[in-house]
Design a protein around this motif. Structure first.
Motif, PDB file in Angstrom:
ATOM      1  N   SER A   1     -33.020  -8.481 -60.317  1.00  0.00           N
ATOM      2  CA  SER A   1     -33.632  -9.207 -59.212  1.00  0.00           C
ATOM      3  C   SER A   1     -34.803  -8.435 -58.606  1.00  0.00           C
ATOM      4  CB  SER A   1     -32.589  -9.534 -58.144  1.00  0.00           C
ATOM      5  OG  SER A   1     -32.022  -8.349 -57.637  1.00  0.00           O
ATOM      6  N   LEU A   2     -34.826  -7.123 -58.762  1.00  0.00           N
ATOM      7  CA  LEU A   2     -35.918  -6.323 -58.198  1.00  0.00           C
ATOM      8  C   LEU A   2     -37.145  -6.290 -59.094  1.00  0.00           C
ATOM      9  CD1 LEU A   2     -34.134  -3.097 -56.865  1.00  0.00           C
ATOM     10  CD2 LEU A   2     -34.358  -5.310 -55.758  1.00  0.00           C
ATOM     11  N   ILE A   3     -36.932  -6.169 -60.380  1.00  0.00           N
ATOM     12  CA  ILE A   3     -38.036  -5.910 -61.308  1.00  0.00           C
ATOM     13  C   ILE A   3     -39.107  -6.994 -61.277  1.00  0.00           C
ATOM     14  CG2 ILE A   3     -38.617  -5.648 -63.752  1.00  0.00           C
ATOM     15  CD1 ILE A   3     -35.948  -4.005 -63.962  1.00  0.00           C
ATOM     16  N   PRO A   4     -38.766  -8.283 -61.370  1.00  0.00           N
ATOM     17  CA  PRO A   4     -39.841  -9.284 -61.324  1.00  0.00           C
ATOM     18  C   PRO A   4     -40.670  -9.215 -60.038  1.00  0.00           C
ATOM     19  CG  PRO A   4     -37.812 -10.284 -62.098  1.00  0.00           C
ATOM     20  CD  PRO A   4     -37.465  -8.907 -61.611  1.00  0.00           C
ATOM     21  N   THR A   5     -40.016  -8.950 -58.907  1.00  0.00           N
ATOM     22  CA  THR A   5     -40.741  -8.847 -57.640  1.00  0.00           C
ATOM     23  C   THR A   5     -41.665  -7.640 -57.639  1.00  0.00           C
ATOM     24  OG1 THR A   5     -38.938  -9.943 -56.477  1.00  0.00           O
ATOM     25  CG2 THR A   5     -40.476  -8.672 -55.124  1.00  0.00           C
ATOM     26  N   LEU A   6     -41.185  -6.519 -58.139  1.00  0.00           N
ATOM     27  CA  LEU A   6     -42.038  -5.326 -58.218  1.00  0.00           C
ATOM     28  C   LEU A   6     -43.254  -5.584 -59.097  1.00  0.00           C
ATOM     29  CD1 LEU A   6     -39.264  -2.599 -58.610  1.00  0.00           C
ATOM     30  CD2 LEU A   6     -40.730  -2.950 -56.599  1.00  0.00           C
ATOM     31  N   ILE A   7     -43.048  -6.268 -60.209  1.00  0.00           N
ATOM     32  CA  ILE A   7     -44.165  -6.576 -61.110  1.00  0.00           C
ATOM     33  C   ILE A   7     -45.132  -7.553 -60.449  1.00  0.00           C
ATOM     34  CG2 ILE A   7     -44.790  -7.685 -63.298  1.00  0.00           C
ATOM     35  CD1 ILE A   7     -42.193  -6.463 -64.467  1.00  0.00           C
ATOM     36  N   LYS A   8     -44.606  -8.616 -59.840  1.00  0.00           N
ATOM     37  CA  LYS A   8     -45.464  -9.619 -59.181  1.00  0.00           C
ATOM     38  C   LYS A   8     -46.379  -8.990 -58.144  1.00  0.00           C
ATOM     39  CE  LYS A   8     -42.397 -13.582 -59.566  1.00  0.00           C
ATOM     40  NZ  LYS A   8     -41.462 -14.472 -58.862  1.00  0.00           N
ATOM     41  N   HIS A   9     -45.917  -7.939 -57.490  1.00  0.00           N
ATOM     42  CA  HIS A   9     -46.689  -7.307 -56.425  1.00  0.00           C
ATOM     43  C   HIS A   9     -47.396  -6.029 -56.883  1.00  0.00           C
ATOM     44  CE1 HIS A   9     -45.461 -10.107 -53.297  1.00  0.00           C
ATOM     45  NE2 HIS A   9     -44.298 -10.147 -53.927  1.00  0.00           N
ATOM     46  N   ASP A  10     -47.536  -5.887 -58.196  1.00  0.00           N
ATOM     47  CA  ASP A  10     -48.288  -4.768 -58.787  1.00  0.00           C
ATOM     48  C   ASP A  10     -47.800  -3.402 -58.312  1.00  0.00           C
ATOM     49  OD1 ASP A  10     -49.990  -6.491 -60.289  1.00  0.00           O
ATOM     50  OD2 ASP A  10     -51.152  -6.876 -58.465  1.00  0.00           O
ATOM     51  N   LEU A  11     -46.487  -3.262 -58.179  1.00  0.00           N
ATOM     52  CA  LEU A  11     -45.902  -2.003 -57.750  1.00  0.00           C
ATOM     53  C   LEU A  11     -45.337  -1.188 -58.921  1.00  0.00           C
ATOM     54  CD1 LEU A  11     -44.224  -3.351 -54.518  1.00  0.00           C
ATOM     55  CD2 LEU A  11     -46.064  -1.643 -54.629  1.00  0.00           C
ATOM     56  N   VAL A  12     -45.361  -1.739 -60.123  1.00  0.00           N
ATOM     57  CA  VAL A  12     -44.852  -1.031 -61.300  1.00  0.00           C
ATOM     58  C   VAL A  12     -46.016  -0.312 -61.979  1.00  0.00           C
ATOM     59  CG1 VAL A  12     -43.755  -1.278 -63.557  1.00  0.00           C
ATOM     60  CG2 VAL A  12     -42.936  -2.622 -61.608  1.00  0.00           C
ATOM     61  N   ASP A  13     -45.839   0.983 -62.155  1.00  0.00           N
ATOM     62  CA  ASP A  13     -46.876   1.799 -62.779  1.00  0.00           C
ATOM     63  C   ASP A  13     -46.660   1.967 -64.278  1.00  0.00           C
ATOM     64  OD1 ASP A  13     -48.378   2.719 -60.312  1.00  0.00           O
ATOM     65  OD2 ASP A  13     -46.318   3.271 -59.806  1.00  0.00           O
ATOM     66  N   GLU A  14     -45.413   1.761 -64.725  1.00  0.00           N
ATOM     67  CA  GLU A  14     -45.119   1.947 -66.146  1.00  0.00           C
ATOM     68  C   GLU A  14     -43.870   1.150 -66.510  1.00  0.00           C
ATOM     69  OE1 GLU A  14     -46.089   5.863 -67.954  1.00  0.00           O
ATOM     70  OE2 GLU A  14     -43.921   5.937 -68.327  1.00  0.00           O
ATOM     71  N   LEU A  15     -43.905   0.528 -67.681  1.00  0.00           N
ATOM     72  CA  LEU A  15     -42.751  -0.174 -68.260  1.00  0.00           C
ATOM     73  C   LEU A  15     -42.300   0.602 -69.481  1.00  0.00           C
ATOM     74  CD1 LEU A  15     -43.925  -3.889 -68.288  1.00  0.00           C
ATOM     75  CD2 LEU A  15     -41.901  -3.037 -67.129  1.00  0.00           C
ATOM     76  N   ARG A  16     -41.038   0.997 -69.497  1.00  0.00           N
ATOM     77  CA  ARG A  16     -40.445   1.660 -70.663  1.00  0.00           C
ATOM     78  C   ARG A  16     -39.334   0.760 -71.181  1.00  0.00           C
ATOM     79  NH1 ARG A  16     -39.747   7.677 -68.015  1.00  0.00           N
ATOM     80  NH2 ARG A  16     -41.973   8.085 -67.720  1.00  0.00           N
ATOM     81  N   LEU A  17     -39.502   0.289 -72.380  1.00  0.00           N
ATOM     82  CA  LEU A  17     -38.542  -0.649 -72.956  1.00  0.00           C
ATOM     83  C   LEU A  17     -37.941  -0.071 -74.221  1.00  0.00           C
ATOM     84  CD1 LEU A  17     -40.773  -3.842 -72.662  1.00  0.00           C
ATOM     85  CD2 LEU A  17     -39.086  -3.000 -71.004  1.00  0.00           C
ATOM     86  N   ILE A  18     -36.623  -0.122 -74.301  1.00  0.00           N
ATOM     87  CA  ILE A  18     -35.951   0.190 -75.557  1.00  0.00           C
ATOM     88  C   ILE A  18     -35.522  -1.151 -76.130  1.00  0.00           C
ATOM     89  CG2 ILE A  18     -34.029   1.332 -76.714  1.00  0.00           C
ATOM     90  CD1 ILE A  18     -34.165   3.521 -74.606  1.00  0.00           C
ATOM     91  N   VAL A  19     -36.115  -1.480 -77.266  1.00  0.00           N
ATOM     92  CA  VAL A  19     -35.899  -2.780 -77.885  1.00  0.00           C
ATOM     93  C   VAL A  19     -34.784  -2.659 -78.919  1.00  0.00           C
ATOM     94  CG1 VAL A  19     -36.964  -4.691 -79.133  1.00  0.00           C
ATOM     95  CG2 VAL A  19     -38.333  -3.332 -77.513  1.00  0.00           C
ATOM     96  N   PHE A  20     -33.759  -3.495 -78.722  1.00  0.00           N
ATOM     97  CA  PHE A  20     -32.607  -3.528 -79.625  1.00  0.00           C
ATOM     98  C   PHE A  20     -32.850  -4.586 -80.702  1.00  0.00           C
ATOM     99  CE2 PHE A  20     -31.004  -0.984 -76.382  1.00  0.00           C
ATOM    100  CZ  PHE A  20     -29.762  -0.464 -76.730  1.00  0.00           C
ATOM    101  N   PRO A  21     -32.479  -4.286 -81.943  1.00  0.00           N
ATOM    102  CA  PRO A  21     -32.750  -5.203 -83.053  1.00  0.00           C
ATOM    103  C   PRO A  21     -31.760  -6.371 -83.086  1.00  0.00           C
ATOM    104  CG  PRO A  21     -31.542  -3.324 -83.866  1.00  0.00           C
ATOM    105  CD  PRO A  21     -31.792  -3.072 -82.403  1.00  0.00           C
ATOM    106  N   VAL A  22     -31.777  -7.142 -82.023  1.00  0.00           N
ATOM    107  CA  VAL A  22     -30.855  -8.258 -81.865  1.00  0.00           C
ATOM    108  C   VAL A  22     -31.631  -9.422 -81.264  1.00  0.00           C
ATOM    109  CG1 VAL A  22     -28.779  -9.070 -80.668  1.00  0.00           C
ATOM    110  CG2 VAL A  22     -28.898  -6.707 -81.438  1.00  0.00           C
TER     111      VAL A  22
END
Length: 189
Positions: free
Chosen positions: A130-151
């Motif tokens: 619930s926090l992440i989309p709001t942080l992104i919408k308001h340009d408060l995220v400086d970096e996205l680190r994603l671990i992508v699972f092969p699923v």
């Protein structure tokens, strides 16, 4: 000034919900579909990240999930995670028993902007759908680190899809974790 880093485990089709299947959804349990070698490599990557961040920001549901699983866990990763300052956005009057946890309340954008001013180093956001989309919408995220699972989960919430308008990103790094996982790091373009 601190940076806010979102660190998420996601499926190839972008689903981040119910990774362990504990929520009982039809798409749940995708995290458990990797072998022991990939799980060990994933754990090493997550531990390394924990050693290099300075605080954690999470919502109350994420706190309620993490706290009982980590508070008494042994090992260097748990010791580090437990010792990090944890800022929990909550309106609940229930106390936060997990060590180094501080309840914060109010508008998320104001709370995050204030933490960016007050904390030195990196503030990581784990889970907290619930926090992440709001942080992104308001340009408060400086970096996205994603671990992508092969699923391919085939259903479920893709929290990054709720981020509002198109947001161009720049690839900073991409590398395998174990044999089947991919770690990608993006920053706003």
């Amino acid at each position: 000034m601190a940076r806010i880093i979102v660190s998420e485990n996601i499926t190839l089709d972008g689903v981040s919900t119910d990774p362990t299947g504990e929520e009982g959804t039809t798409h749940g349990g995708w995290f458990t579909r990797i072998d022991d070698a990939d799980r060990a490599a994933w754990a090493a990557a997550e531990e390394d990240e924990a050693m290099h961040v300075d605080a954690v920001l999470m919502g109350r549901r994420s706190y309620d999930y993490f706290a009982p699983r980590w508070a008494d866990r042994p090992g260097s990763w748990a010791e580090r995670f437990n010792s990090l300052p944890k800022y929990v956005l909550t309106s609940s009057p229930d106390p936060l028993a997990w060590r180094n946890s501080t309840a914060v309340s109010g508008d998320l954008t104001e709370v995050a902007a204030k933490l960016k001013q007050e904390v030195d180093g990196d503030i990581v956001v784990y889970a907290s759908g619930s926090l992440i989309p709001t942080l992104i919408k308001h340009d408060l995220v400086d970096e996205l680190r994603l671990i992508v699972f092969p699923v391919l989960a085939g259903a479920g919430r893709a929290m990054l899809a709720d981020s509002g308008s198109i947001r161009p990103l720049r690839l900073i790094e991409s590398h395998p974790i174990g044999t089947n996982l991919t770690h990608v790091t993006y920053r706003p373009a």
